[in-house]
Design an enzyme around this catalytic site. Structure first.
Site, short mmCIF file in Angstrom:
data_model
loop_
_atom_site.label_atom_id
_atom_site.label_comp_id
_atom_site.label_asym_id
_atom_site.label_seq_id
_atom_site.Cartn_x
_atom_site.Cartn_y
_atom_site.Cartn_z
N HIS A 28 0.83 -1.20 0.00
CA HIS A 28 0.00 0.00 0.00
C HIS A 28 0.87 1.26 0.00
O HIS A 28 0.61 2.23 -0.71
CB HIS A 28 -0.88 0.04 1.25
N SER A 176 0.28 -8.92 1.29
CA SER A 176 -1.18 -8.89 1.29
C SER A 176 -1.65 -8.74 2.72
O SER A 176 -1.04 -9.33 3.64
CB SER A 176 -1.74 -10.19 0.70
P1 AMP Z 1 -6.47 -3.63 -0.65
O1 AMP Z 1 -6.29 -2.89 0.64
O2 AMP Z 1 -6.11 -5.07 -0.58
O3 AMP Z 1 -7.80 -3.37 -1.31
O4 AMP Z 1 -5.41 -3.01 -1.65
C1 AMP Z 1 -5.39 -1.64 -1.94
C2 AMP Z 1 -4.44 -1.38 -3.07
O5 AMP Z 1 -3.13 -1.81 -2.72
C3 AMP Z 1 -4.83 -2.17 -4.36
O6 AMP Z 1 -4.64 -1.32 -5.47
C4 AMP Z 1 -3.85 -3.31 -4.34
O7 AMP Z 1 -3.57 -3.80 -5.64
C5 AMP Z 1 -2.63 -2.64 -3.74
N1 AMP Z 1 -1.72 -3.66 -3.20
C6 AMP Z 1 -2.03 -4.62 -2.30
N2 AMP Z 1 -0.97 -5.43 -2.09
C7 AMP Z 1 0.03 -4.98 -2.89
C8 AMP Z 1 1.37 -5.39 -3.14
N3 AMP Z 1 1.91 -6.44 -2.53
N4 AMP Z 1 2.08 -4.69 -4.05
C9 AMP Z 1 1.54 -3.62 -4.70
N5 AMP Z 1 0.29 -3.19 -4.50
C10 AMP Z 1 -0.46 -3.85 -3.61
#
Ligand code: AMP
Length: 275
Positions: A28, A176
């Protein structure tokens, strides 16, 4: 939030937006830094969006660390954090959805019916509230990237979509928020996702281009970790998410698997070959 973003843009400043579900990690923060680099004002949202979770999924247990998230965002110099309540985002009686047809039924959309409808609806609502100049997404969620790009194009949304590379743990596991669910043993088993992509990359480096052959090799790697249940391993066109037979014109190699009850995803994006 509207007043804040209007205020920023009224002074001619470029507003960058990073939508998240919180439980922030370096993945993030890489998006926040990319926004910081190209925008004078940065806003992040923290909203665990109920409409993108299926009835048997982990909405109730999804990791939440709001105070820590705010500290991290403040340290990165983020000007605004938008953290609406579910009631604010979905007043009772809300029945309007944004659906990217076709694409939303592919990859994760196949195993998570309704997931992308929730994503596109909440992202378009957030875009309407913030009216950002640019929005930052991670390549980690490759299907989401294709779907958001299509939505922005189809609906003439005046926002630049910026996609940032996957951030990994030192051993290769894609970061993640859901990694927090993994036990020590599962954490090791989860490496099979990245291992399968590395194996496929190696075959490609040696000249293999056939999707059938590459997929079979990846499935062999998964067979070495029988406690991990493969959901899909697919080689697709990165824009249409349709299966392709050969990777020479570019490809998205995407994988999803269950480690215990935790569903993890990873992918590899290949550029078209220059002849
Ligand atoms: P989320 O909180 O899982 O909805 O993710 C929010 C944003 O962070 C989304 O655009 C995801 O693709 C990005 N994101 C999550 N994990 C990663 C990672 N390991 N590398 C790059 N971007 C990420």
């Amino acid at each position: 939030m509207r007043a804040a973003s209007w205020g920023a843009r009224a002074t001619g400043k470029r507003l960058g937006f990073v939508p998240t579900m919180g439980a922030l990690h370096q993945g993030h923060l890489s998006l926040v830094r990319a926004a910081r680099d190209s925008c004078e004002v940065v806003a992040a949202s923290i909203f665990v969006n109920p409409t993108q979770f299926g009835p048997t999924e982990d909405l109730a247990t999804y990791p939440r660390s709001f105070e820590q998230d705010c500290e991290l965002l403040e340290r990165e110099g983020v000007e605004f954090v938008f953290a609406p309540s579910v009631e604010e985002m979905y007043p009772s009686g809300a029945v309007t959805w944004v659906i990217v047809e076709g694409l939303s039924q592919k990859l994760d959309g196949k195993s998570r019916p309704g997931h992308f409808r929730g994503v596109t609806t909440v992202v378009s609502k957030l875009f309407h509230i913030l009216e950002p100049d640019a929005a930052f997404f991670g390549q980690k969620d490759a299907a989401q990237v294709a779907i958001i790009r299509r939505m922005v194009r189809d609906l003439n949304l005046p926002v630049e979509v910026v996609v940032c590379p996957i951030v990994r743990e030192p051993d290769g596991l894609a970061m993640s928020s859901r990694n927090a669910y993994l036990s020590g043993e599962q954490r090791k088993q989860a490496l099979v996702l990245h291992r399968s992509l590395i194996a496929v990359q190696k075959l490609i480096d040696n000249g293999d281009t056939s999707s059938t052959k590459l997929t079979a090799a990846a499935k062999d790697i998964f067979a070495t970790e029988p406690s991990v249940r493969l959901d899909y391993f697919e080689i697709v066109n990165p824009d249409t998410l349709d299966a392709i037979q050969d990777i020479r014109s570019g490809a998205l190699i995407a994988v999803a698997a269950y480690v215990g009850n935790t569903r993890l995803i990873d992918n590899l994006l290949l550029n078209p070959r220059i002849k």
